[in-house]
Design an enzyme around this catalytic site. Structure first.
Site, short mmCIF file in Angstrom:
data_model
loop_
_atom_site.label_atom_id
_atom_site.label_comp_id
_atom_site.label_asym_id
_atom_site.label_seq_id
_atom_site.Cartn_x
_atom_site.Cartn_y
_atom_site.Cartn_z
N ASN A 29 -6.05 5.12 10.11
CA ASN A 29 -5.91 5.38 8.68
C ASN A 29 -6.95 6.43 8.33
OD1 ASN A 29 -5.69 5.33 5.91
ND2 ASN A 29 -6.62 3.32 5.66
N ARG B 278 0.82 -1.21 0.00
CA ARG B 278 0.00 0.00 0.00
C ARG B 278 0.86 1.27 0.00
NH1 ARG B 278 -5.33 -1.02 2.19
NH2 ARG B 278 -5.36 0.99 3.21
N HIS C 276 2.93 22.93 -31.03
CA HIS C 276 2.39 24.10 -30.32
C HIS C 276 3.18 24.40 -29.04
CE1 HIS C 276 -0.89 24.29 -33.13
NE2 HIS C 276 -1.13 23.01 -32.93
#
Ligand code: AGP
Length: 609
Positions: A99, A27, A505
């Site tokens: 958390n 995680r 561009h």
């Protein structure tokens, strides 16, 4: 993002907590810690860096206990440090892991400091534990105090809490951040996701918004947001402890890249009969919803957003279905105008991305009647909060860099294009053709994976580079964006993607002999336009790497390298061209020696805003 593990067991909980933390490493985190209660005394260990550092600390100075909580921290409030690592404690009697983000932490902290509480960290979490201790001073019982304390919190939290005054009880709370309870034999566990607990159980209870669970060895009581005792179903996970193993692969990311043929076959499995999509795969209300809608609004973040961008090309080109897409974190604050009968389509690997969940809520607030989630995690918040769902069935994805989740999202999105497109201008013949092309994908991807060795060599040219440009056109422009994101996140090379026609561009000014320009050049109606853009780069000495259809005549030269990609049908080709870009990022990152599966500063499941 932060990960929580906890448990009440009939054995020493420490090895279970450590194993759980290792399984949550994917995680993303910067520090780790755990706390246990043994003989009514609280013991805590924390360490900056990896879980193996915490493990080493415990080997030198072990702690034991049958009840405990543990945490991997991904810094939000306060730098990564041992002091800021969880668990946080108050008076060495209460310990908490958290958390989420407590938004009103500043006023709470101020009031607690005024009362004499001493803060030892910069975290928002520390207010929770002192607030709880303060509440306990005036309240009978641990559970009652927790219930009163959470009423003071604003923001998002999943909490695991233990207390020496009731040393057999673990309390778990969920509001805005996911938390599951693992049901063992005579023991219970908690975790941020099931992966952490697979070695000890496959039976899970998914807490819902506002739930508070009081957990001891022989008793689990869950209170809902209205403080009513509720029974939540126990669900059997199909995952086993092995399903999140790396096997013989050096990294999860490589394993997951190689799993794509199987993952895509799973995403298609049982969803077609005779090349006709069975739209009940979206849920039993699918036909009713699809009959009503007039347009699509896609909301997602990161890689999932890129999948949505590809789908917009498909929806509009193949089926003439009006389709908008926006990054979820922008949509949620823009006060957008939603056309009537718009289907909100959220895309998320984890189903827990805070921005995507909030954007869905915002769309509902704006009057959206129907929502559909494309997701990889069955019990996730996004799945639960959507009317229709199409699971991507990629299997657990552990590497922070999304790979198989992305290509299965694209596959799932094509199914949605078919289902909705039938009500617009997608003919039966087109559906038959697209379906048969989709079923060819696993074999095609196997063929593309054979480019592995060639790409490994190519990667050597990148090891010293600081910048790279990615070009694509049409539905391959988002693939160029995804290629740039992959390279950035795991190799830390600055990369940008442009629609090739946009180069002149502005970005053309960046081109020189040091600038690698990776171009996605499938054989489609935009190829001639793209070739002109390639010329513009080549004429200015840019180092071109062109991923090109094998059937095309190549024009390699001193500064143009051609990588031949197996020939592929037009519509599904974005899925195919993703694969070589994933491999390229992977091998560049390996050469640079980065932490491929857990790149710095990133989290797998972004559960905070
Ligand atoms: C992908 O490689 C990234 N790690 C990231 O962009 C990710 O896709 C994003 O955070 C969204 O996550 P989700 O799909 O779980 O919602």
């Amino acid at each position: 993002m932060c990960g929580i593990v906890g448990g009440v067991a009939q054995r020493n909980i420490v090895p279970i907590l450590l194993e759980g933390l290792k399984r949550l490493e994917y995680r993303g985190y910067d520090s780790a810690g755990l706390a246990v209660i043994n003989n009514q005394t609280l013991f805590r260990k924390r360490e900056l860096g990896k879980v193996k550092g915490l493990e080493a600390l415990l080997q030198v100075d072990p702690i034991f206990g049958p009840i405990g909580i543990a945490h991997t921290r991904w810094a939000t409030h306060g730098k990564p440090s041992t002091e800021n690592a969880h668990p946080h404690v108050s008076s060495n009697k209460v310990a908490v892991v958290h958390n989420g983000i407590i938004e009103n932490h500043e006023p709470l902290r101020g009031a607690l400091i005024d009362e004499g509480y001493l803060f030892t960290s910069e975290t928002d979490t520390e207010v929770i534990v002192h607030q709880l201790y303060q509440t306990m001073e005036h309240t009978q019982g641990f559970l009652k105090a927790v219930k009163l304390m959470v009423k003071k919190l604003e923001g998002a939290y999943a909490l695991g809490i233990i207390c020496t005054e009731e040393p057999d009880t673990l309390i778990a709370c969920r509001k805005g951040s996911p938390l599951v309870i693992g049901v063992g034999i005579g023991e219970y566990f908690i975790a941020s996701d099931v992966a952490a607990l697979l070695p000890v159980t496959q039976r899970f209870i998914f807490l819902e918004e506002g739930d508070i669970a009081s957990i001891s060895i022989d008793k689990l009581i869950i209170y809902d947001a209205n403080d009513e005792v509720v029974t939540r179903p126990v669900k059997e996970s199909q995952l086993t402890a092995d399903s999140v193993d790396k096997g013989d692969y050096r990294h999860y990311m490589l394993k997951e890249i190689y799993e794509q043929p199987f993952a895509i076959s799973q995403a298609l499995e049982g969803r077609f009969i005779n090349n006709r999509l069975q739209e009940n795969c979206f849920g039993h209300k699918a036909a009713e919803v699809f009959d009503t809608i007039k347009s699509i609004q896609i909301l997602a973040c990161g890689t999932s957003y890129h999948a949505g961008l590809v789908a917009r090309y498909w929806f509009e080109r193949l089926a003439r279905v009006p389709c908008n897409i926006e990054v979820a974190s922008e949509f949620r604050y823009r006060n957008p105008v939603l056309a009537e009968n718009t289907l909100i389509v959220t895309i998320s690997q984890s189903g827990e991305t805070a921005d995507t969940l909030a954007a869905l809520q915002e769309a509902k607030r704006l009057g959206a009647k129907y929502s559909l989630a494309i997701c990889n995690v069955p019990e996730s918040s996004l799945v639960r909060e959507s009317d229709l769902v199409l699971m991507t069935r990629a299997g657990p994805e552990i590497g922070v860099a999304s790979t198989k989740a992305f290509t299965t999202q694209l596959t799932a999105l094509m199914l949605l294009v078919i289902a909705v497109g039938r009500r617009f201008e997608l003919t039966e013949a087109m559906e038959q053709k697209i379906s048969s092309d989709l079923f060819k994908l696993p074999r095609k991807i196997e063929a593309v994976l054979k480019l592995d060795d060639q790409i490994k060599v190519l990667a050597e040219q990148f090891a010293e580079k600081e910048h790279a440009l990615f070009l694509g056109r049409g539905s391959h422009y988002p693939i160029a964006m995804e290629g740039a994101l992959k390279l950035k996140e795991i190799s830390y090379i600055h990369a940008e993607a442009y629609p090739a026609g946009e180069l002149k561009h502005g970005p053309l000014a960046l081109i020189d002999s040091e600038m690698p320009v990776i171009t996605v050049a499938p054989n489609n109606s935009l190829l001639e336009k793209l070739k002109s853009n390639i010329q513009e780069v080549s004429a200015r000495g840019g180092q071109l790497i062109v991923f090109m259809d094998e059937t095309l005549a190549s024009a390699a030269s001193e500064n143009v390298q051609i990588i031949k990609v197996p020939q592929v049908e037009n519509e599904i080709s974005p899925i195919i061209y993703t694969i070589p870009l994933q491999l390229l990022s992977y091998y560049v990152a390996v050469l640079k020696g980065t932490d491929v599966d857990q790149p710095r500063n990133l989290a797998k499941s972004v559960t905070v805003e």
